[in-house]
Design an enzyme around this catalytic site. Structure first.
Site, PDB file in Angstrom:
ATOM      1  NE  ARG A  55      44.892  54.251  18.049  1.00 27.65           N
ATOM      2  CZ  ARG A  55      44.584  53.966  16.693  1.00 27.65           C
ATOM      3  NH1 ARG A  55      43.674  53.210  16.508  1.00 27.65           N
ATOM      4  NH2 ARG A  55      44.778  55.008  15.917  1.00 27.65           N
ATOM      5  CE1 TYR A  85      39.359  46.720  42.667  1.00 29.70           C
ATOM      6  CE2 TYR A  85      38.520  47.545  40.605  1.00 29.70           C
ATOM      7  CZ  TYR A  85      39.444  47.759  41.693  1.00 29.70           C
ATOM      8  OH  TYR A  85      40.356  48.526  41.688  1.00 29.70           O
ATOM      9  CG  ASP A  97      37.971  40.181  37.992  1.00 25.69           C
ATOM     10  OD1 ASP A  97      39.133  39.686  38.011  1.00 25.69           O
ATOM     11  OD2 ASP A  97      37.583  41.559  37.804  1.00 25.69           O
ATOM     12  CE  LYS A 155      44.621  45.274  41.780  1.00 25.91           C
ATOM     13  NZ  LYS A 155      43.170  45.178  41.286  1.00 25.91           N
TER      14      LYS A 155
HETATM   15  C1  LIG Z   1      42.235  45.792  40.541  1.00 21.52           C
HETATM   16  C2  LIG Z   1      41.149  45.119  40.140  1.00 21.52           C
HETATM   17  C3  LIG Z   1      40.526  45.329  38.912  1.00 21.52           C
HETATM   18  C4  LIG Z   1      40.534  46.555  38.118  1.00 21.52           C
HETATM   19  O1  LIG Z   1      41.963  46.662  37.600  1.00 21.52           O
HETATM   20  P1  LIG Z   1      42.834  47.737  37.291  1.00 21.52           P
HETATM   21  O2  LIG Z   1      43.883  47.443  36.830  1.00 21.52           O
HETATM   22  O3  LIG Z   1      43.062  48.639  38.733  1.00 21.52           O
HETATM   23  O4  LIG Z   1      42.136  48.795  36.400  1.00 21.52           O
HETATM   24  C5  LIG Z   1      39.258  44.673  38.366  1.00 21.52           C
HETATM   25  N1  LIG Z   1      38.811  43.438  39.125  1.00 21.52           N
HETATM   26  C6  LIG Z   1      39.460  43.091  40.315  1.00 21.52           C
HETATM   27  C7  LIG Z   1      39.306  41.922  41.001  1.00 21.52           C
HETATM   28  C8  LIG Z   1      40.607  43.743  40.896  1.00 21.52           C
HETATM   29  O5  LIG Z   1      41.137  43.444  41.956  1.00 21.52           O
END
Ligand SMILES: *Cc1c(COP(=O)(O)O)cnc(C)c1O
Length: 387
Positions: A52, A105, A178, A203
């Site tokens: 962890r 998001y 982000d 992604k």
């Molecule tokens: C998918 C996404 C998230 C969240 O991520 P997870 O891996 O699904 O928890 C946050 N910001 C953006 C822009 C996203 O496309």
């Protein structure tokens, strides 16, 4: 080798990835272990004690993403949202205030609205493409974070990272970007003044639709990095060894993939803008896109996400999503295979009736790396018949 800094792809393939000292294994091993032998109490090998707190496969990914984003420290999490939650709890306290984007998001909005607001974090929503509106939403002394996505989801809005870093810093806040949609190959927020970058590694970073993961990188604030590291350890929403390995492998081809995603997106955009059934195409690469000039300044290319509106309205938009063959109907984005979805009923259903509501006739595409001709032909057969 010379001391000149390595280019992006050289770093993607080598940083944090020295051949394994025991065997010479060229590929970082998957250290599928929870604990480590101590050579006498507290005498740890390389600082590894319990997975962890640290695991060598996760460390390799964390060192790599820090390099690719140009920060001092990187952290890998079980999901993008786990990373964001850990970052927020490390960076703010109950009673603080944050500013978040109008088209955040959906999961990020839910985290602020349903989890952190009851915990005592206040937020205001601002259209992040409008620097003055963001400045007006900031409360000097109380606002601790200006939270930005660029490009945004699903309307591909563009925030001026450099200008917003100025707004945040004037108010004594930090700018968090982000960077999921652009990836570090197309956009380097830390170099533009952002303080922290977050990713859904699910992604483009992972890139193959086979893991859920998150990444956080800090530009230069050692104390903040320490707090995030402490919260990662104390809360425990870490990336496991195999997921860390898959994200590291994904990052090796990030540059190639983003070039191809961008090439294919440009072909798809060209087709859509010429189609009589399409009323509007949202893509920052289009000169008429309101954020085009800013995007051209701060992005290497415009990426693989495209949204468009269907002239005939919601019902036809929904039908088109069900009539493609190569484009798979599904949520998520950033994988090698192309995806199509209807945000109002799928990814953004939870924001219906709020300031974050998206148009009902909107279709979102995550353009993959298939052959562009095939992607266009598949959209054409659906749109020609229905729209
Ligand atoms: C998918 C996404 C998230 C969240 O991520 P997870 O891996 O699904 O928890 C946050 N910001 C953006 C822009 C996203 O496309």
């Amino acid at each position: 080798m010379s001391d000149a800094p390595l280019g992006f792809s050289s770093r993607a393939l080598h940083v944090g990835q020295d051949p394994d000292p025991t065997t010479g294994s060229v590929v970082t091993p998957i250290y599928q272990t929870s604990t480590y032998k101590q050579d006498g109490i507290g005498n740890l090998r390389g600082g590894y004690e319990y997975s962890r707190s640290a695991n060598p496969t996760r460390t390799a990914l964390e060192v790599l993403i820090a390099s690719l984003e140009g920060g001092i420290r990187g952290y890998a999490f079980a999901s993008g949202l786990a990373g964001q939650d850990t970052l927020l709890r490390a960076a703010v306290a109950p009673g603080d205030h944050v500013v978040i984007p109008t088209d955040a998001y959906g999961g990020t909005f839910r985290l602020f609205d349903k989890v952190l607001q009851p915990w005592g974090l206040e937020y205001d929503i601002a259209p992040i493409a409008d620097v003055d509106a963001v400045r007006a939403a900031v409360r000097p002394g109380r606002t601790k974070i200006l939270w930005v996505e660029t490009p945004t989801n699903p309307l591909l809005g563009i925030a001026d990272i450099e200008a917003l870093a100025g707004v945040a810093h004037e108010a004594g806040a930090i700018l968090v970007v982000d960077n999921t949609f652009a990836s570090p190959y197309l956009q380097q927020p830390l170099a533009l003044g952002a303080d922290v970058v977050t990713h859904s590694a699910t992604k483009y970073a992972g890139g193959h639709s086979d893991i859920v993961g998150g990444l956080v990188v800090v530009r230069e604030d050692e104390a903040l990095a320490e707090r995030i590291g402490f919260h990662q350890y104390a809360v425990g929403a870490i990336a496991g060894p195999f997921d860390s390995w898959l994200v590291q492998r994904g990052l090796k081809t990030l540059a190639l993939r983003m070039e191809r995603h961008s090439d294919n997106a440009e072909r798809v955009v060209e087709f859509l803008t010429g189609h009589p059934g399409v009323s509007k195409v949202h893509y920052p690469g289009l000169p008429e896109h309101p954020g085009h000039d800013v995007a051209a300044r701060q992005m290497r290319r415009f990426g693989g996400m495209v949204s468009f509106q269907v002239r005939a309205g919601e019902d036809v938009a929904v039908k088109v999503c069900g009539e493609t063959q190569l484009w798979t109907l599904g949520e998520s984005l950033g994988g090698v295979e192309s995806l199509i979805e209807h945000p109002a009923r799928m990814t953004h259903a939870s924001v219906a009736g709020t300031e974050l509501e998206v148009p009902a006739d909107l279709i979102r595409l995550s353009v993959g790396i298939e052959d562009a001709e095939d992607l266009v032909a598949d959209l054409a057969q659906a749109l020609d018949r229905l729209a």
